[in-house]
Motif scaffolding. Structure first.
Motif, mmCIF file in Angstrom:
data_model
loop_
_atom_site.group_PDB
_atom_site.id
_atom_site.type_symbol
_atom_site.label_atom_id
_atom_site.label_comp_id
_atom_site.label_asym_id
_atom_site.label_seq_id
_atom_site.Cartn_x
_atom_site.Cartn_y
_atom_site.Cartn_z
ATOM 1 N N SER A 48 -1.829 -0.265 8.939
ATOM 2 C CA SER A 48 -1.637 0.836 9.768
ATOM 3 C C SER A 48 -0.291 1.308 10.192
ATOM 4 C CB SER A 48 -2.692 0.804 10.786
ATOM 5 O OG SER A 48 -1.762 -0.348 11.878
ATOM 6 N N GLY A 49 0.067 2.598 10.618
ATOM 7 C CA GLY A 49 1.248 2.894 10.976
ATOM 8 C C GLY A 49 1.924 3.822 10.127
ATOM 9 N N ARG A 50 1.537 3.882 8.842
ATOM 10 C CA ARG A 50 1.827 4.695 7.894
ATOM 11 C C ARG A 50 1.072 4.363 6.564
ATOM 12 N NH1 ARG A 50 7.295 4.269 4.922
ATOM 13 N NH2 ARG A 50 5.940 5.021 3.240
ATOM 14 N N THR A 51 1.213 5.191 5.569
ATOM 15 C CA THR A 51 0.602 5.097 4.129
ATOM 16 C C THR A 51 1.316 3.964 3.477
ATOM 17 O OG1 THR A 51 -0.027 5.953 2.173
ATOM 18 C CG2 THR A 51 1.914 6.617 3.072
ATOM 19 N N VAL A 52 0.276 3.136 2.813
ATOM 20 C CA VAL A 52 1.118 1.895 2.107
ATOM 21 C C VAL A 52 1.165 2.297 0.415
ATOM 22 C CG1 VAL A 52 0.972 0.177 3.567
ATOM 23 C CG2 VAL A 52 -0.847 0.439 1.983
ATOM 24 N N SER A 53 0.746 3.541 0.199
ATOM 25 C CA SER A 53 0.724 4.140 -1.295
ATOM 26 C C SER A 53 2.056 4.063 -1.971
ATOM 27 C CB SER A 53 0.308 5.426 -1.227
ATOM 28 O OG SER A 53 1.158 6.470 -0.614
ATOM 29 N N ASP A 54 3.033 3.624 -1.133
ATOM 30 C CA ASP A 54 4.654 3.801 -1.890
ATOM 31 C C ASP A 54 4.825 2.310 -1.500
ATOM 32 O OD1 ASP A 54 6.397 5.559 0.770
ATOM 33 O OD2 ASP A 54 4.819 3.932 0.761
ATOM 34 N N HIS A 55 4.120 1.181 -1.252
ATOM 35 C CA HIS A 55 4.424 -0.055 -1.000
ATOM 36 C C HIS A 55 4.019 -0.896 -2.014
ATOM 37 C CE1 HIS A 55 5.493 1.322 2.794
ATOM 38 N NE2 HIS A 55 5.676 0.109 3.340
ATOM 39 N N SER A 56 4.731 -1.926 -2.719
ATOM 40 C CA SER A 56 4.134 -2.994 -3.265
ATOM 41 C C SER A 56 3.394 -3.934 -2.269
ATOM 42 C CB SER A 56 5.408 -3.627 -3.975
ATOM 43 O OG SER A 56 4.774 -4.914 -4.760
ATOM 44 N N MET A 57 2.407 -4.721 -2.734
ATOM 45 C CA MET A 57 1.959 -5.536 -1.571
ATOM 46 C C MET A 57 1.476 -6.837 -2.229
ATOM 47 S SD MET A 57 -0.442 -2.816 0.574
ATOM 48 C CE MET A 57 -0.687 -3.958 2.008
ATOM 49 N N GLY A 58 1.496 -7.827 -1.479
ATOM 50 C CA GLY A 58 0.888 -9.096 -1.940
ATOM 51 C C GLY A 58 0.273 -10.087 -0.877
ATOM 52 N N TRP A 59 -0.247 -11.265 -1.800
ATOM 53 C CA TRP A 59 -0.806 -12.271 -0.829
ATOM 54 C C TRP A 59 -0.192 -13.589 -1.076
ATOM 55 C CZ3 TRP A 59 -4.675 -11.372 2.316
ATOM 56 C CH2 TRP A 59 -5.367 -10.208 2.498
ATOM 57 N N PHE A 60 -0.125 -14.122 -0.036
ATOM 58 C CA PHE A 60 0.645 -15.517 0.067
ATOM 59 C C PHE A 60 -0.326 -16.231 0.765
ATOM 60 C CE2 PHE A 60 5.006 -14.639 -1.618
ATOM 61 C CZ PHE A 60 4.783 -13.086 -1.481
ATOM 62 N N ARG A 61 0.028 -17.577 0.909
ATOM 63 C CA ARG A 61 -0.636 -18.719 1.772
ATOM 64 C C ARG A 61 0.216 -19.729 2.091
ATOM 65 N NH1 ARG A 61 -4.552 -21.050 -3.308
ATOM 66 N NH2 ARG A 61 -3.006 -22.128 -4.388
ATOM 67 N N GLN A 62 -0.262 -20.567 3.000
ATOM 68 C CA GLN A 62 0.661 -21.796 3.455
ATOM 69 C C GLN A 62 -0.440 -22.804 4.085
ATOM 70 O OE1 GLN A 62 3.518 -20.511 6.452
ATOM 71 N NE2 GLN A 62 4.591 -22.394 6.261
ATOM 72 N N ALA A 63 -0.541 -23.791 3.408
ATOM 73 C CA ALA A 63 -1.158 -25.057 3.911
ATOM 74 C C ALA A 63 -0.040 -25.806 4.807
ATOM 75 C CB ALA A 63 -1.577 -25.902 2.744
ATOM 76 N N TRP B 234 2.504 -0.479 -6.559
ATOM 77 C CA TRP B 234 2.137 0.411 -5.591
ATOM 78 C C TRP B 234 0.847 1.229 -5.972
ATOM 79 C CZ3 TRP B 234 6.553 4.613 -5.045
ATOM 80 C CH2 TRP B 234 6.816 4.987 -6.120
ATOM 81 N N SER B 235 0.700 1.371 -7.515
ATOM 82 C CA SER B 235 -0.477 2.295 -7.837
ATOM 83 C C SER B 235 -1.541 1.498 -8.449
ATOM 84 C CB SER B 235 0.184 2.889 -9.347
ATOM 85 O OG SER B 235 0.307 1.693 -10.434
ATOM 86 N N GLY B 236 -1.209 0.141 -8.294
ATOM 87 C CA GLY B 236 -2.552 -0.821 -8.702
ATOM 88 C C GLY B 236 -2.378 -1.072 -10.071
ATOM 89 N N ALA B 237 -1.406 -0.412 -10.991
ATOM 90 C CA ALA B 237 -1.624 -0.818 -12.271
ATOM 91 C C ALA B 237 -1.029 -2.045 -12.748
ATOM 92 C CB ALA B 237 -0.949 0.471 -12.811
ATOM 93 N N SER B 238 -0.292 -2.496 -12.207
ATOM 94 C CA SER B 238 0.273 -4.022 -12.596
ATOM 95 C C SER B 238 0.072 -5.042 -11.463
ATOM 96 C CB SER B 238 1.851 -3.819 -12.419
ATOM 97 O OG SER B 238 2.110 -2.897 -13.550
#
Length: 124
Positions: free
Chosen positions: A25-40, A53-57
């Motif tokens: 929220s707050g703005r579009t993320v269509s121009d953002h790269s995104m990721g998942w991280f984890r911490q045990a 950002w496009s989901g292609a990679s």
């Protein structure tokens, strides 16, 4: 700055599945790269998966390749992580992250926006 909220964590037996979501929220993320991280507990935050950002990679940590699938729906401003064939060693708090950029990134220091995390517990 974009705000991120994860959901979908929980408890599951080994071999089971969970689907995490991360809503921006707050703005579009269509121009953002995104990721998942984890911490045990007692460990450093580690990279899990990332998407352009496009989901292609997409790119995955070797330990989750073939079991986890990262995807995104830019129309819904939402990132997903489908986790199948879960193992006890997947137990951790899972975080989503975002940064402006076209490609994908794998280091926590590459990302400026983070969610609060969602707990995933996999029992034997």
């Amino acid at each position: 700055q974009v705000q991120l909220v994860e959901s979908g964590g929980g408890w599951v037996q080994a071999g089971g599945s969970l689907r995490l979501s991360c809503t921006a929220s707050g703005r579009t993320v269509s121009d953002h790269s995104m990721g998942w991280f984890r911490q045990a507990p007692g460990k450093e935050r580690e990279f899990v998966a990332t998407i352009s950002w496009s989901g292609a990679s997409t790119y995955y940590h070797e330990s989750v390749k073939g079991r986890f699938t990262i995807s995104r729906d830019n129309a819904k401003n939402t990132l997903y992580l489908q986790m199948d064939r879960l193992r006890p060693e997947d137990t951790a708090v899972y975080y989503c992250a975002a940064r402006i950029g076209a490609y994908y990134y794998t280091s926590p220091s590459d990302f400026g926006s983070w969610g609060q995390g969602t707990q995933v517990t996999v029992s034997t």
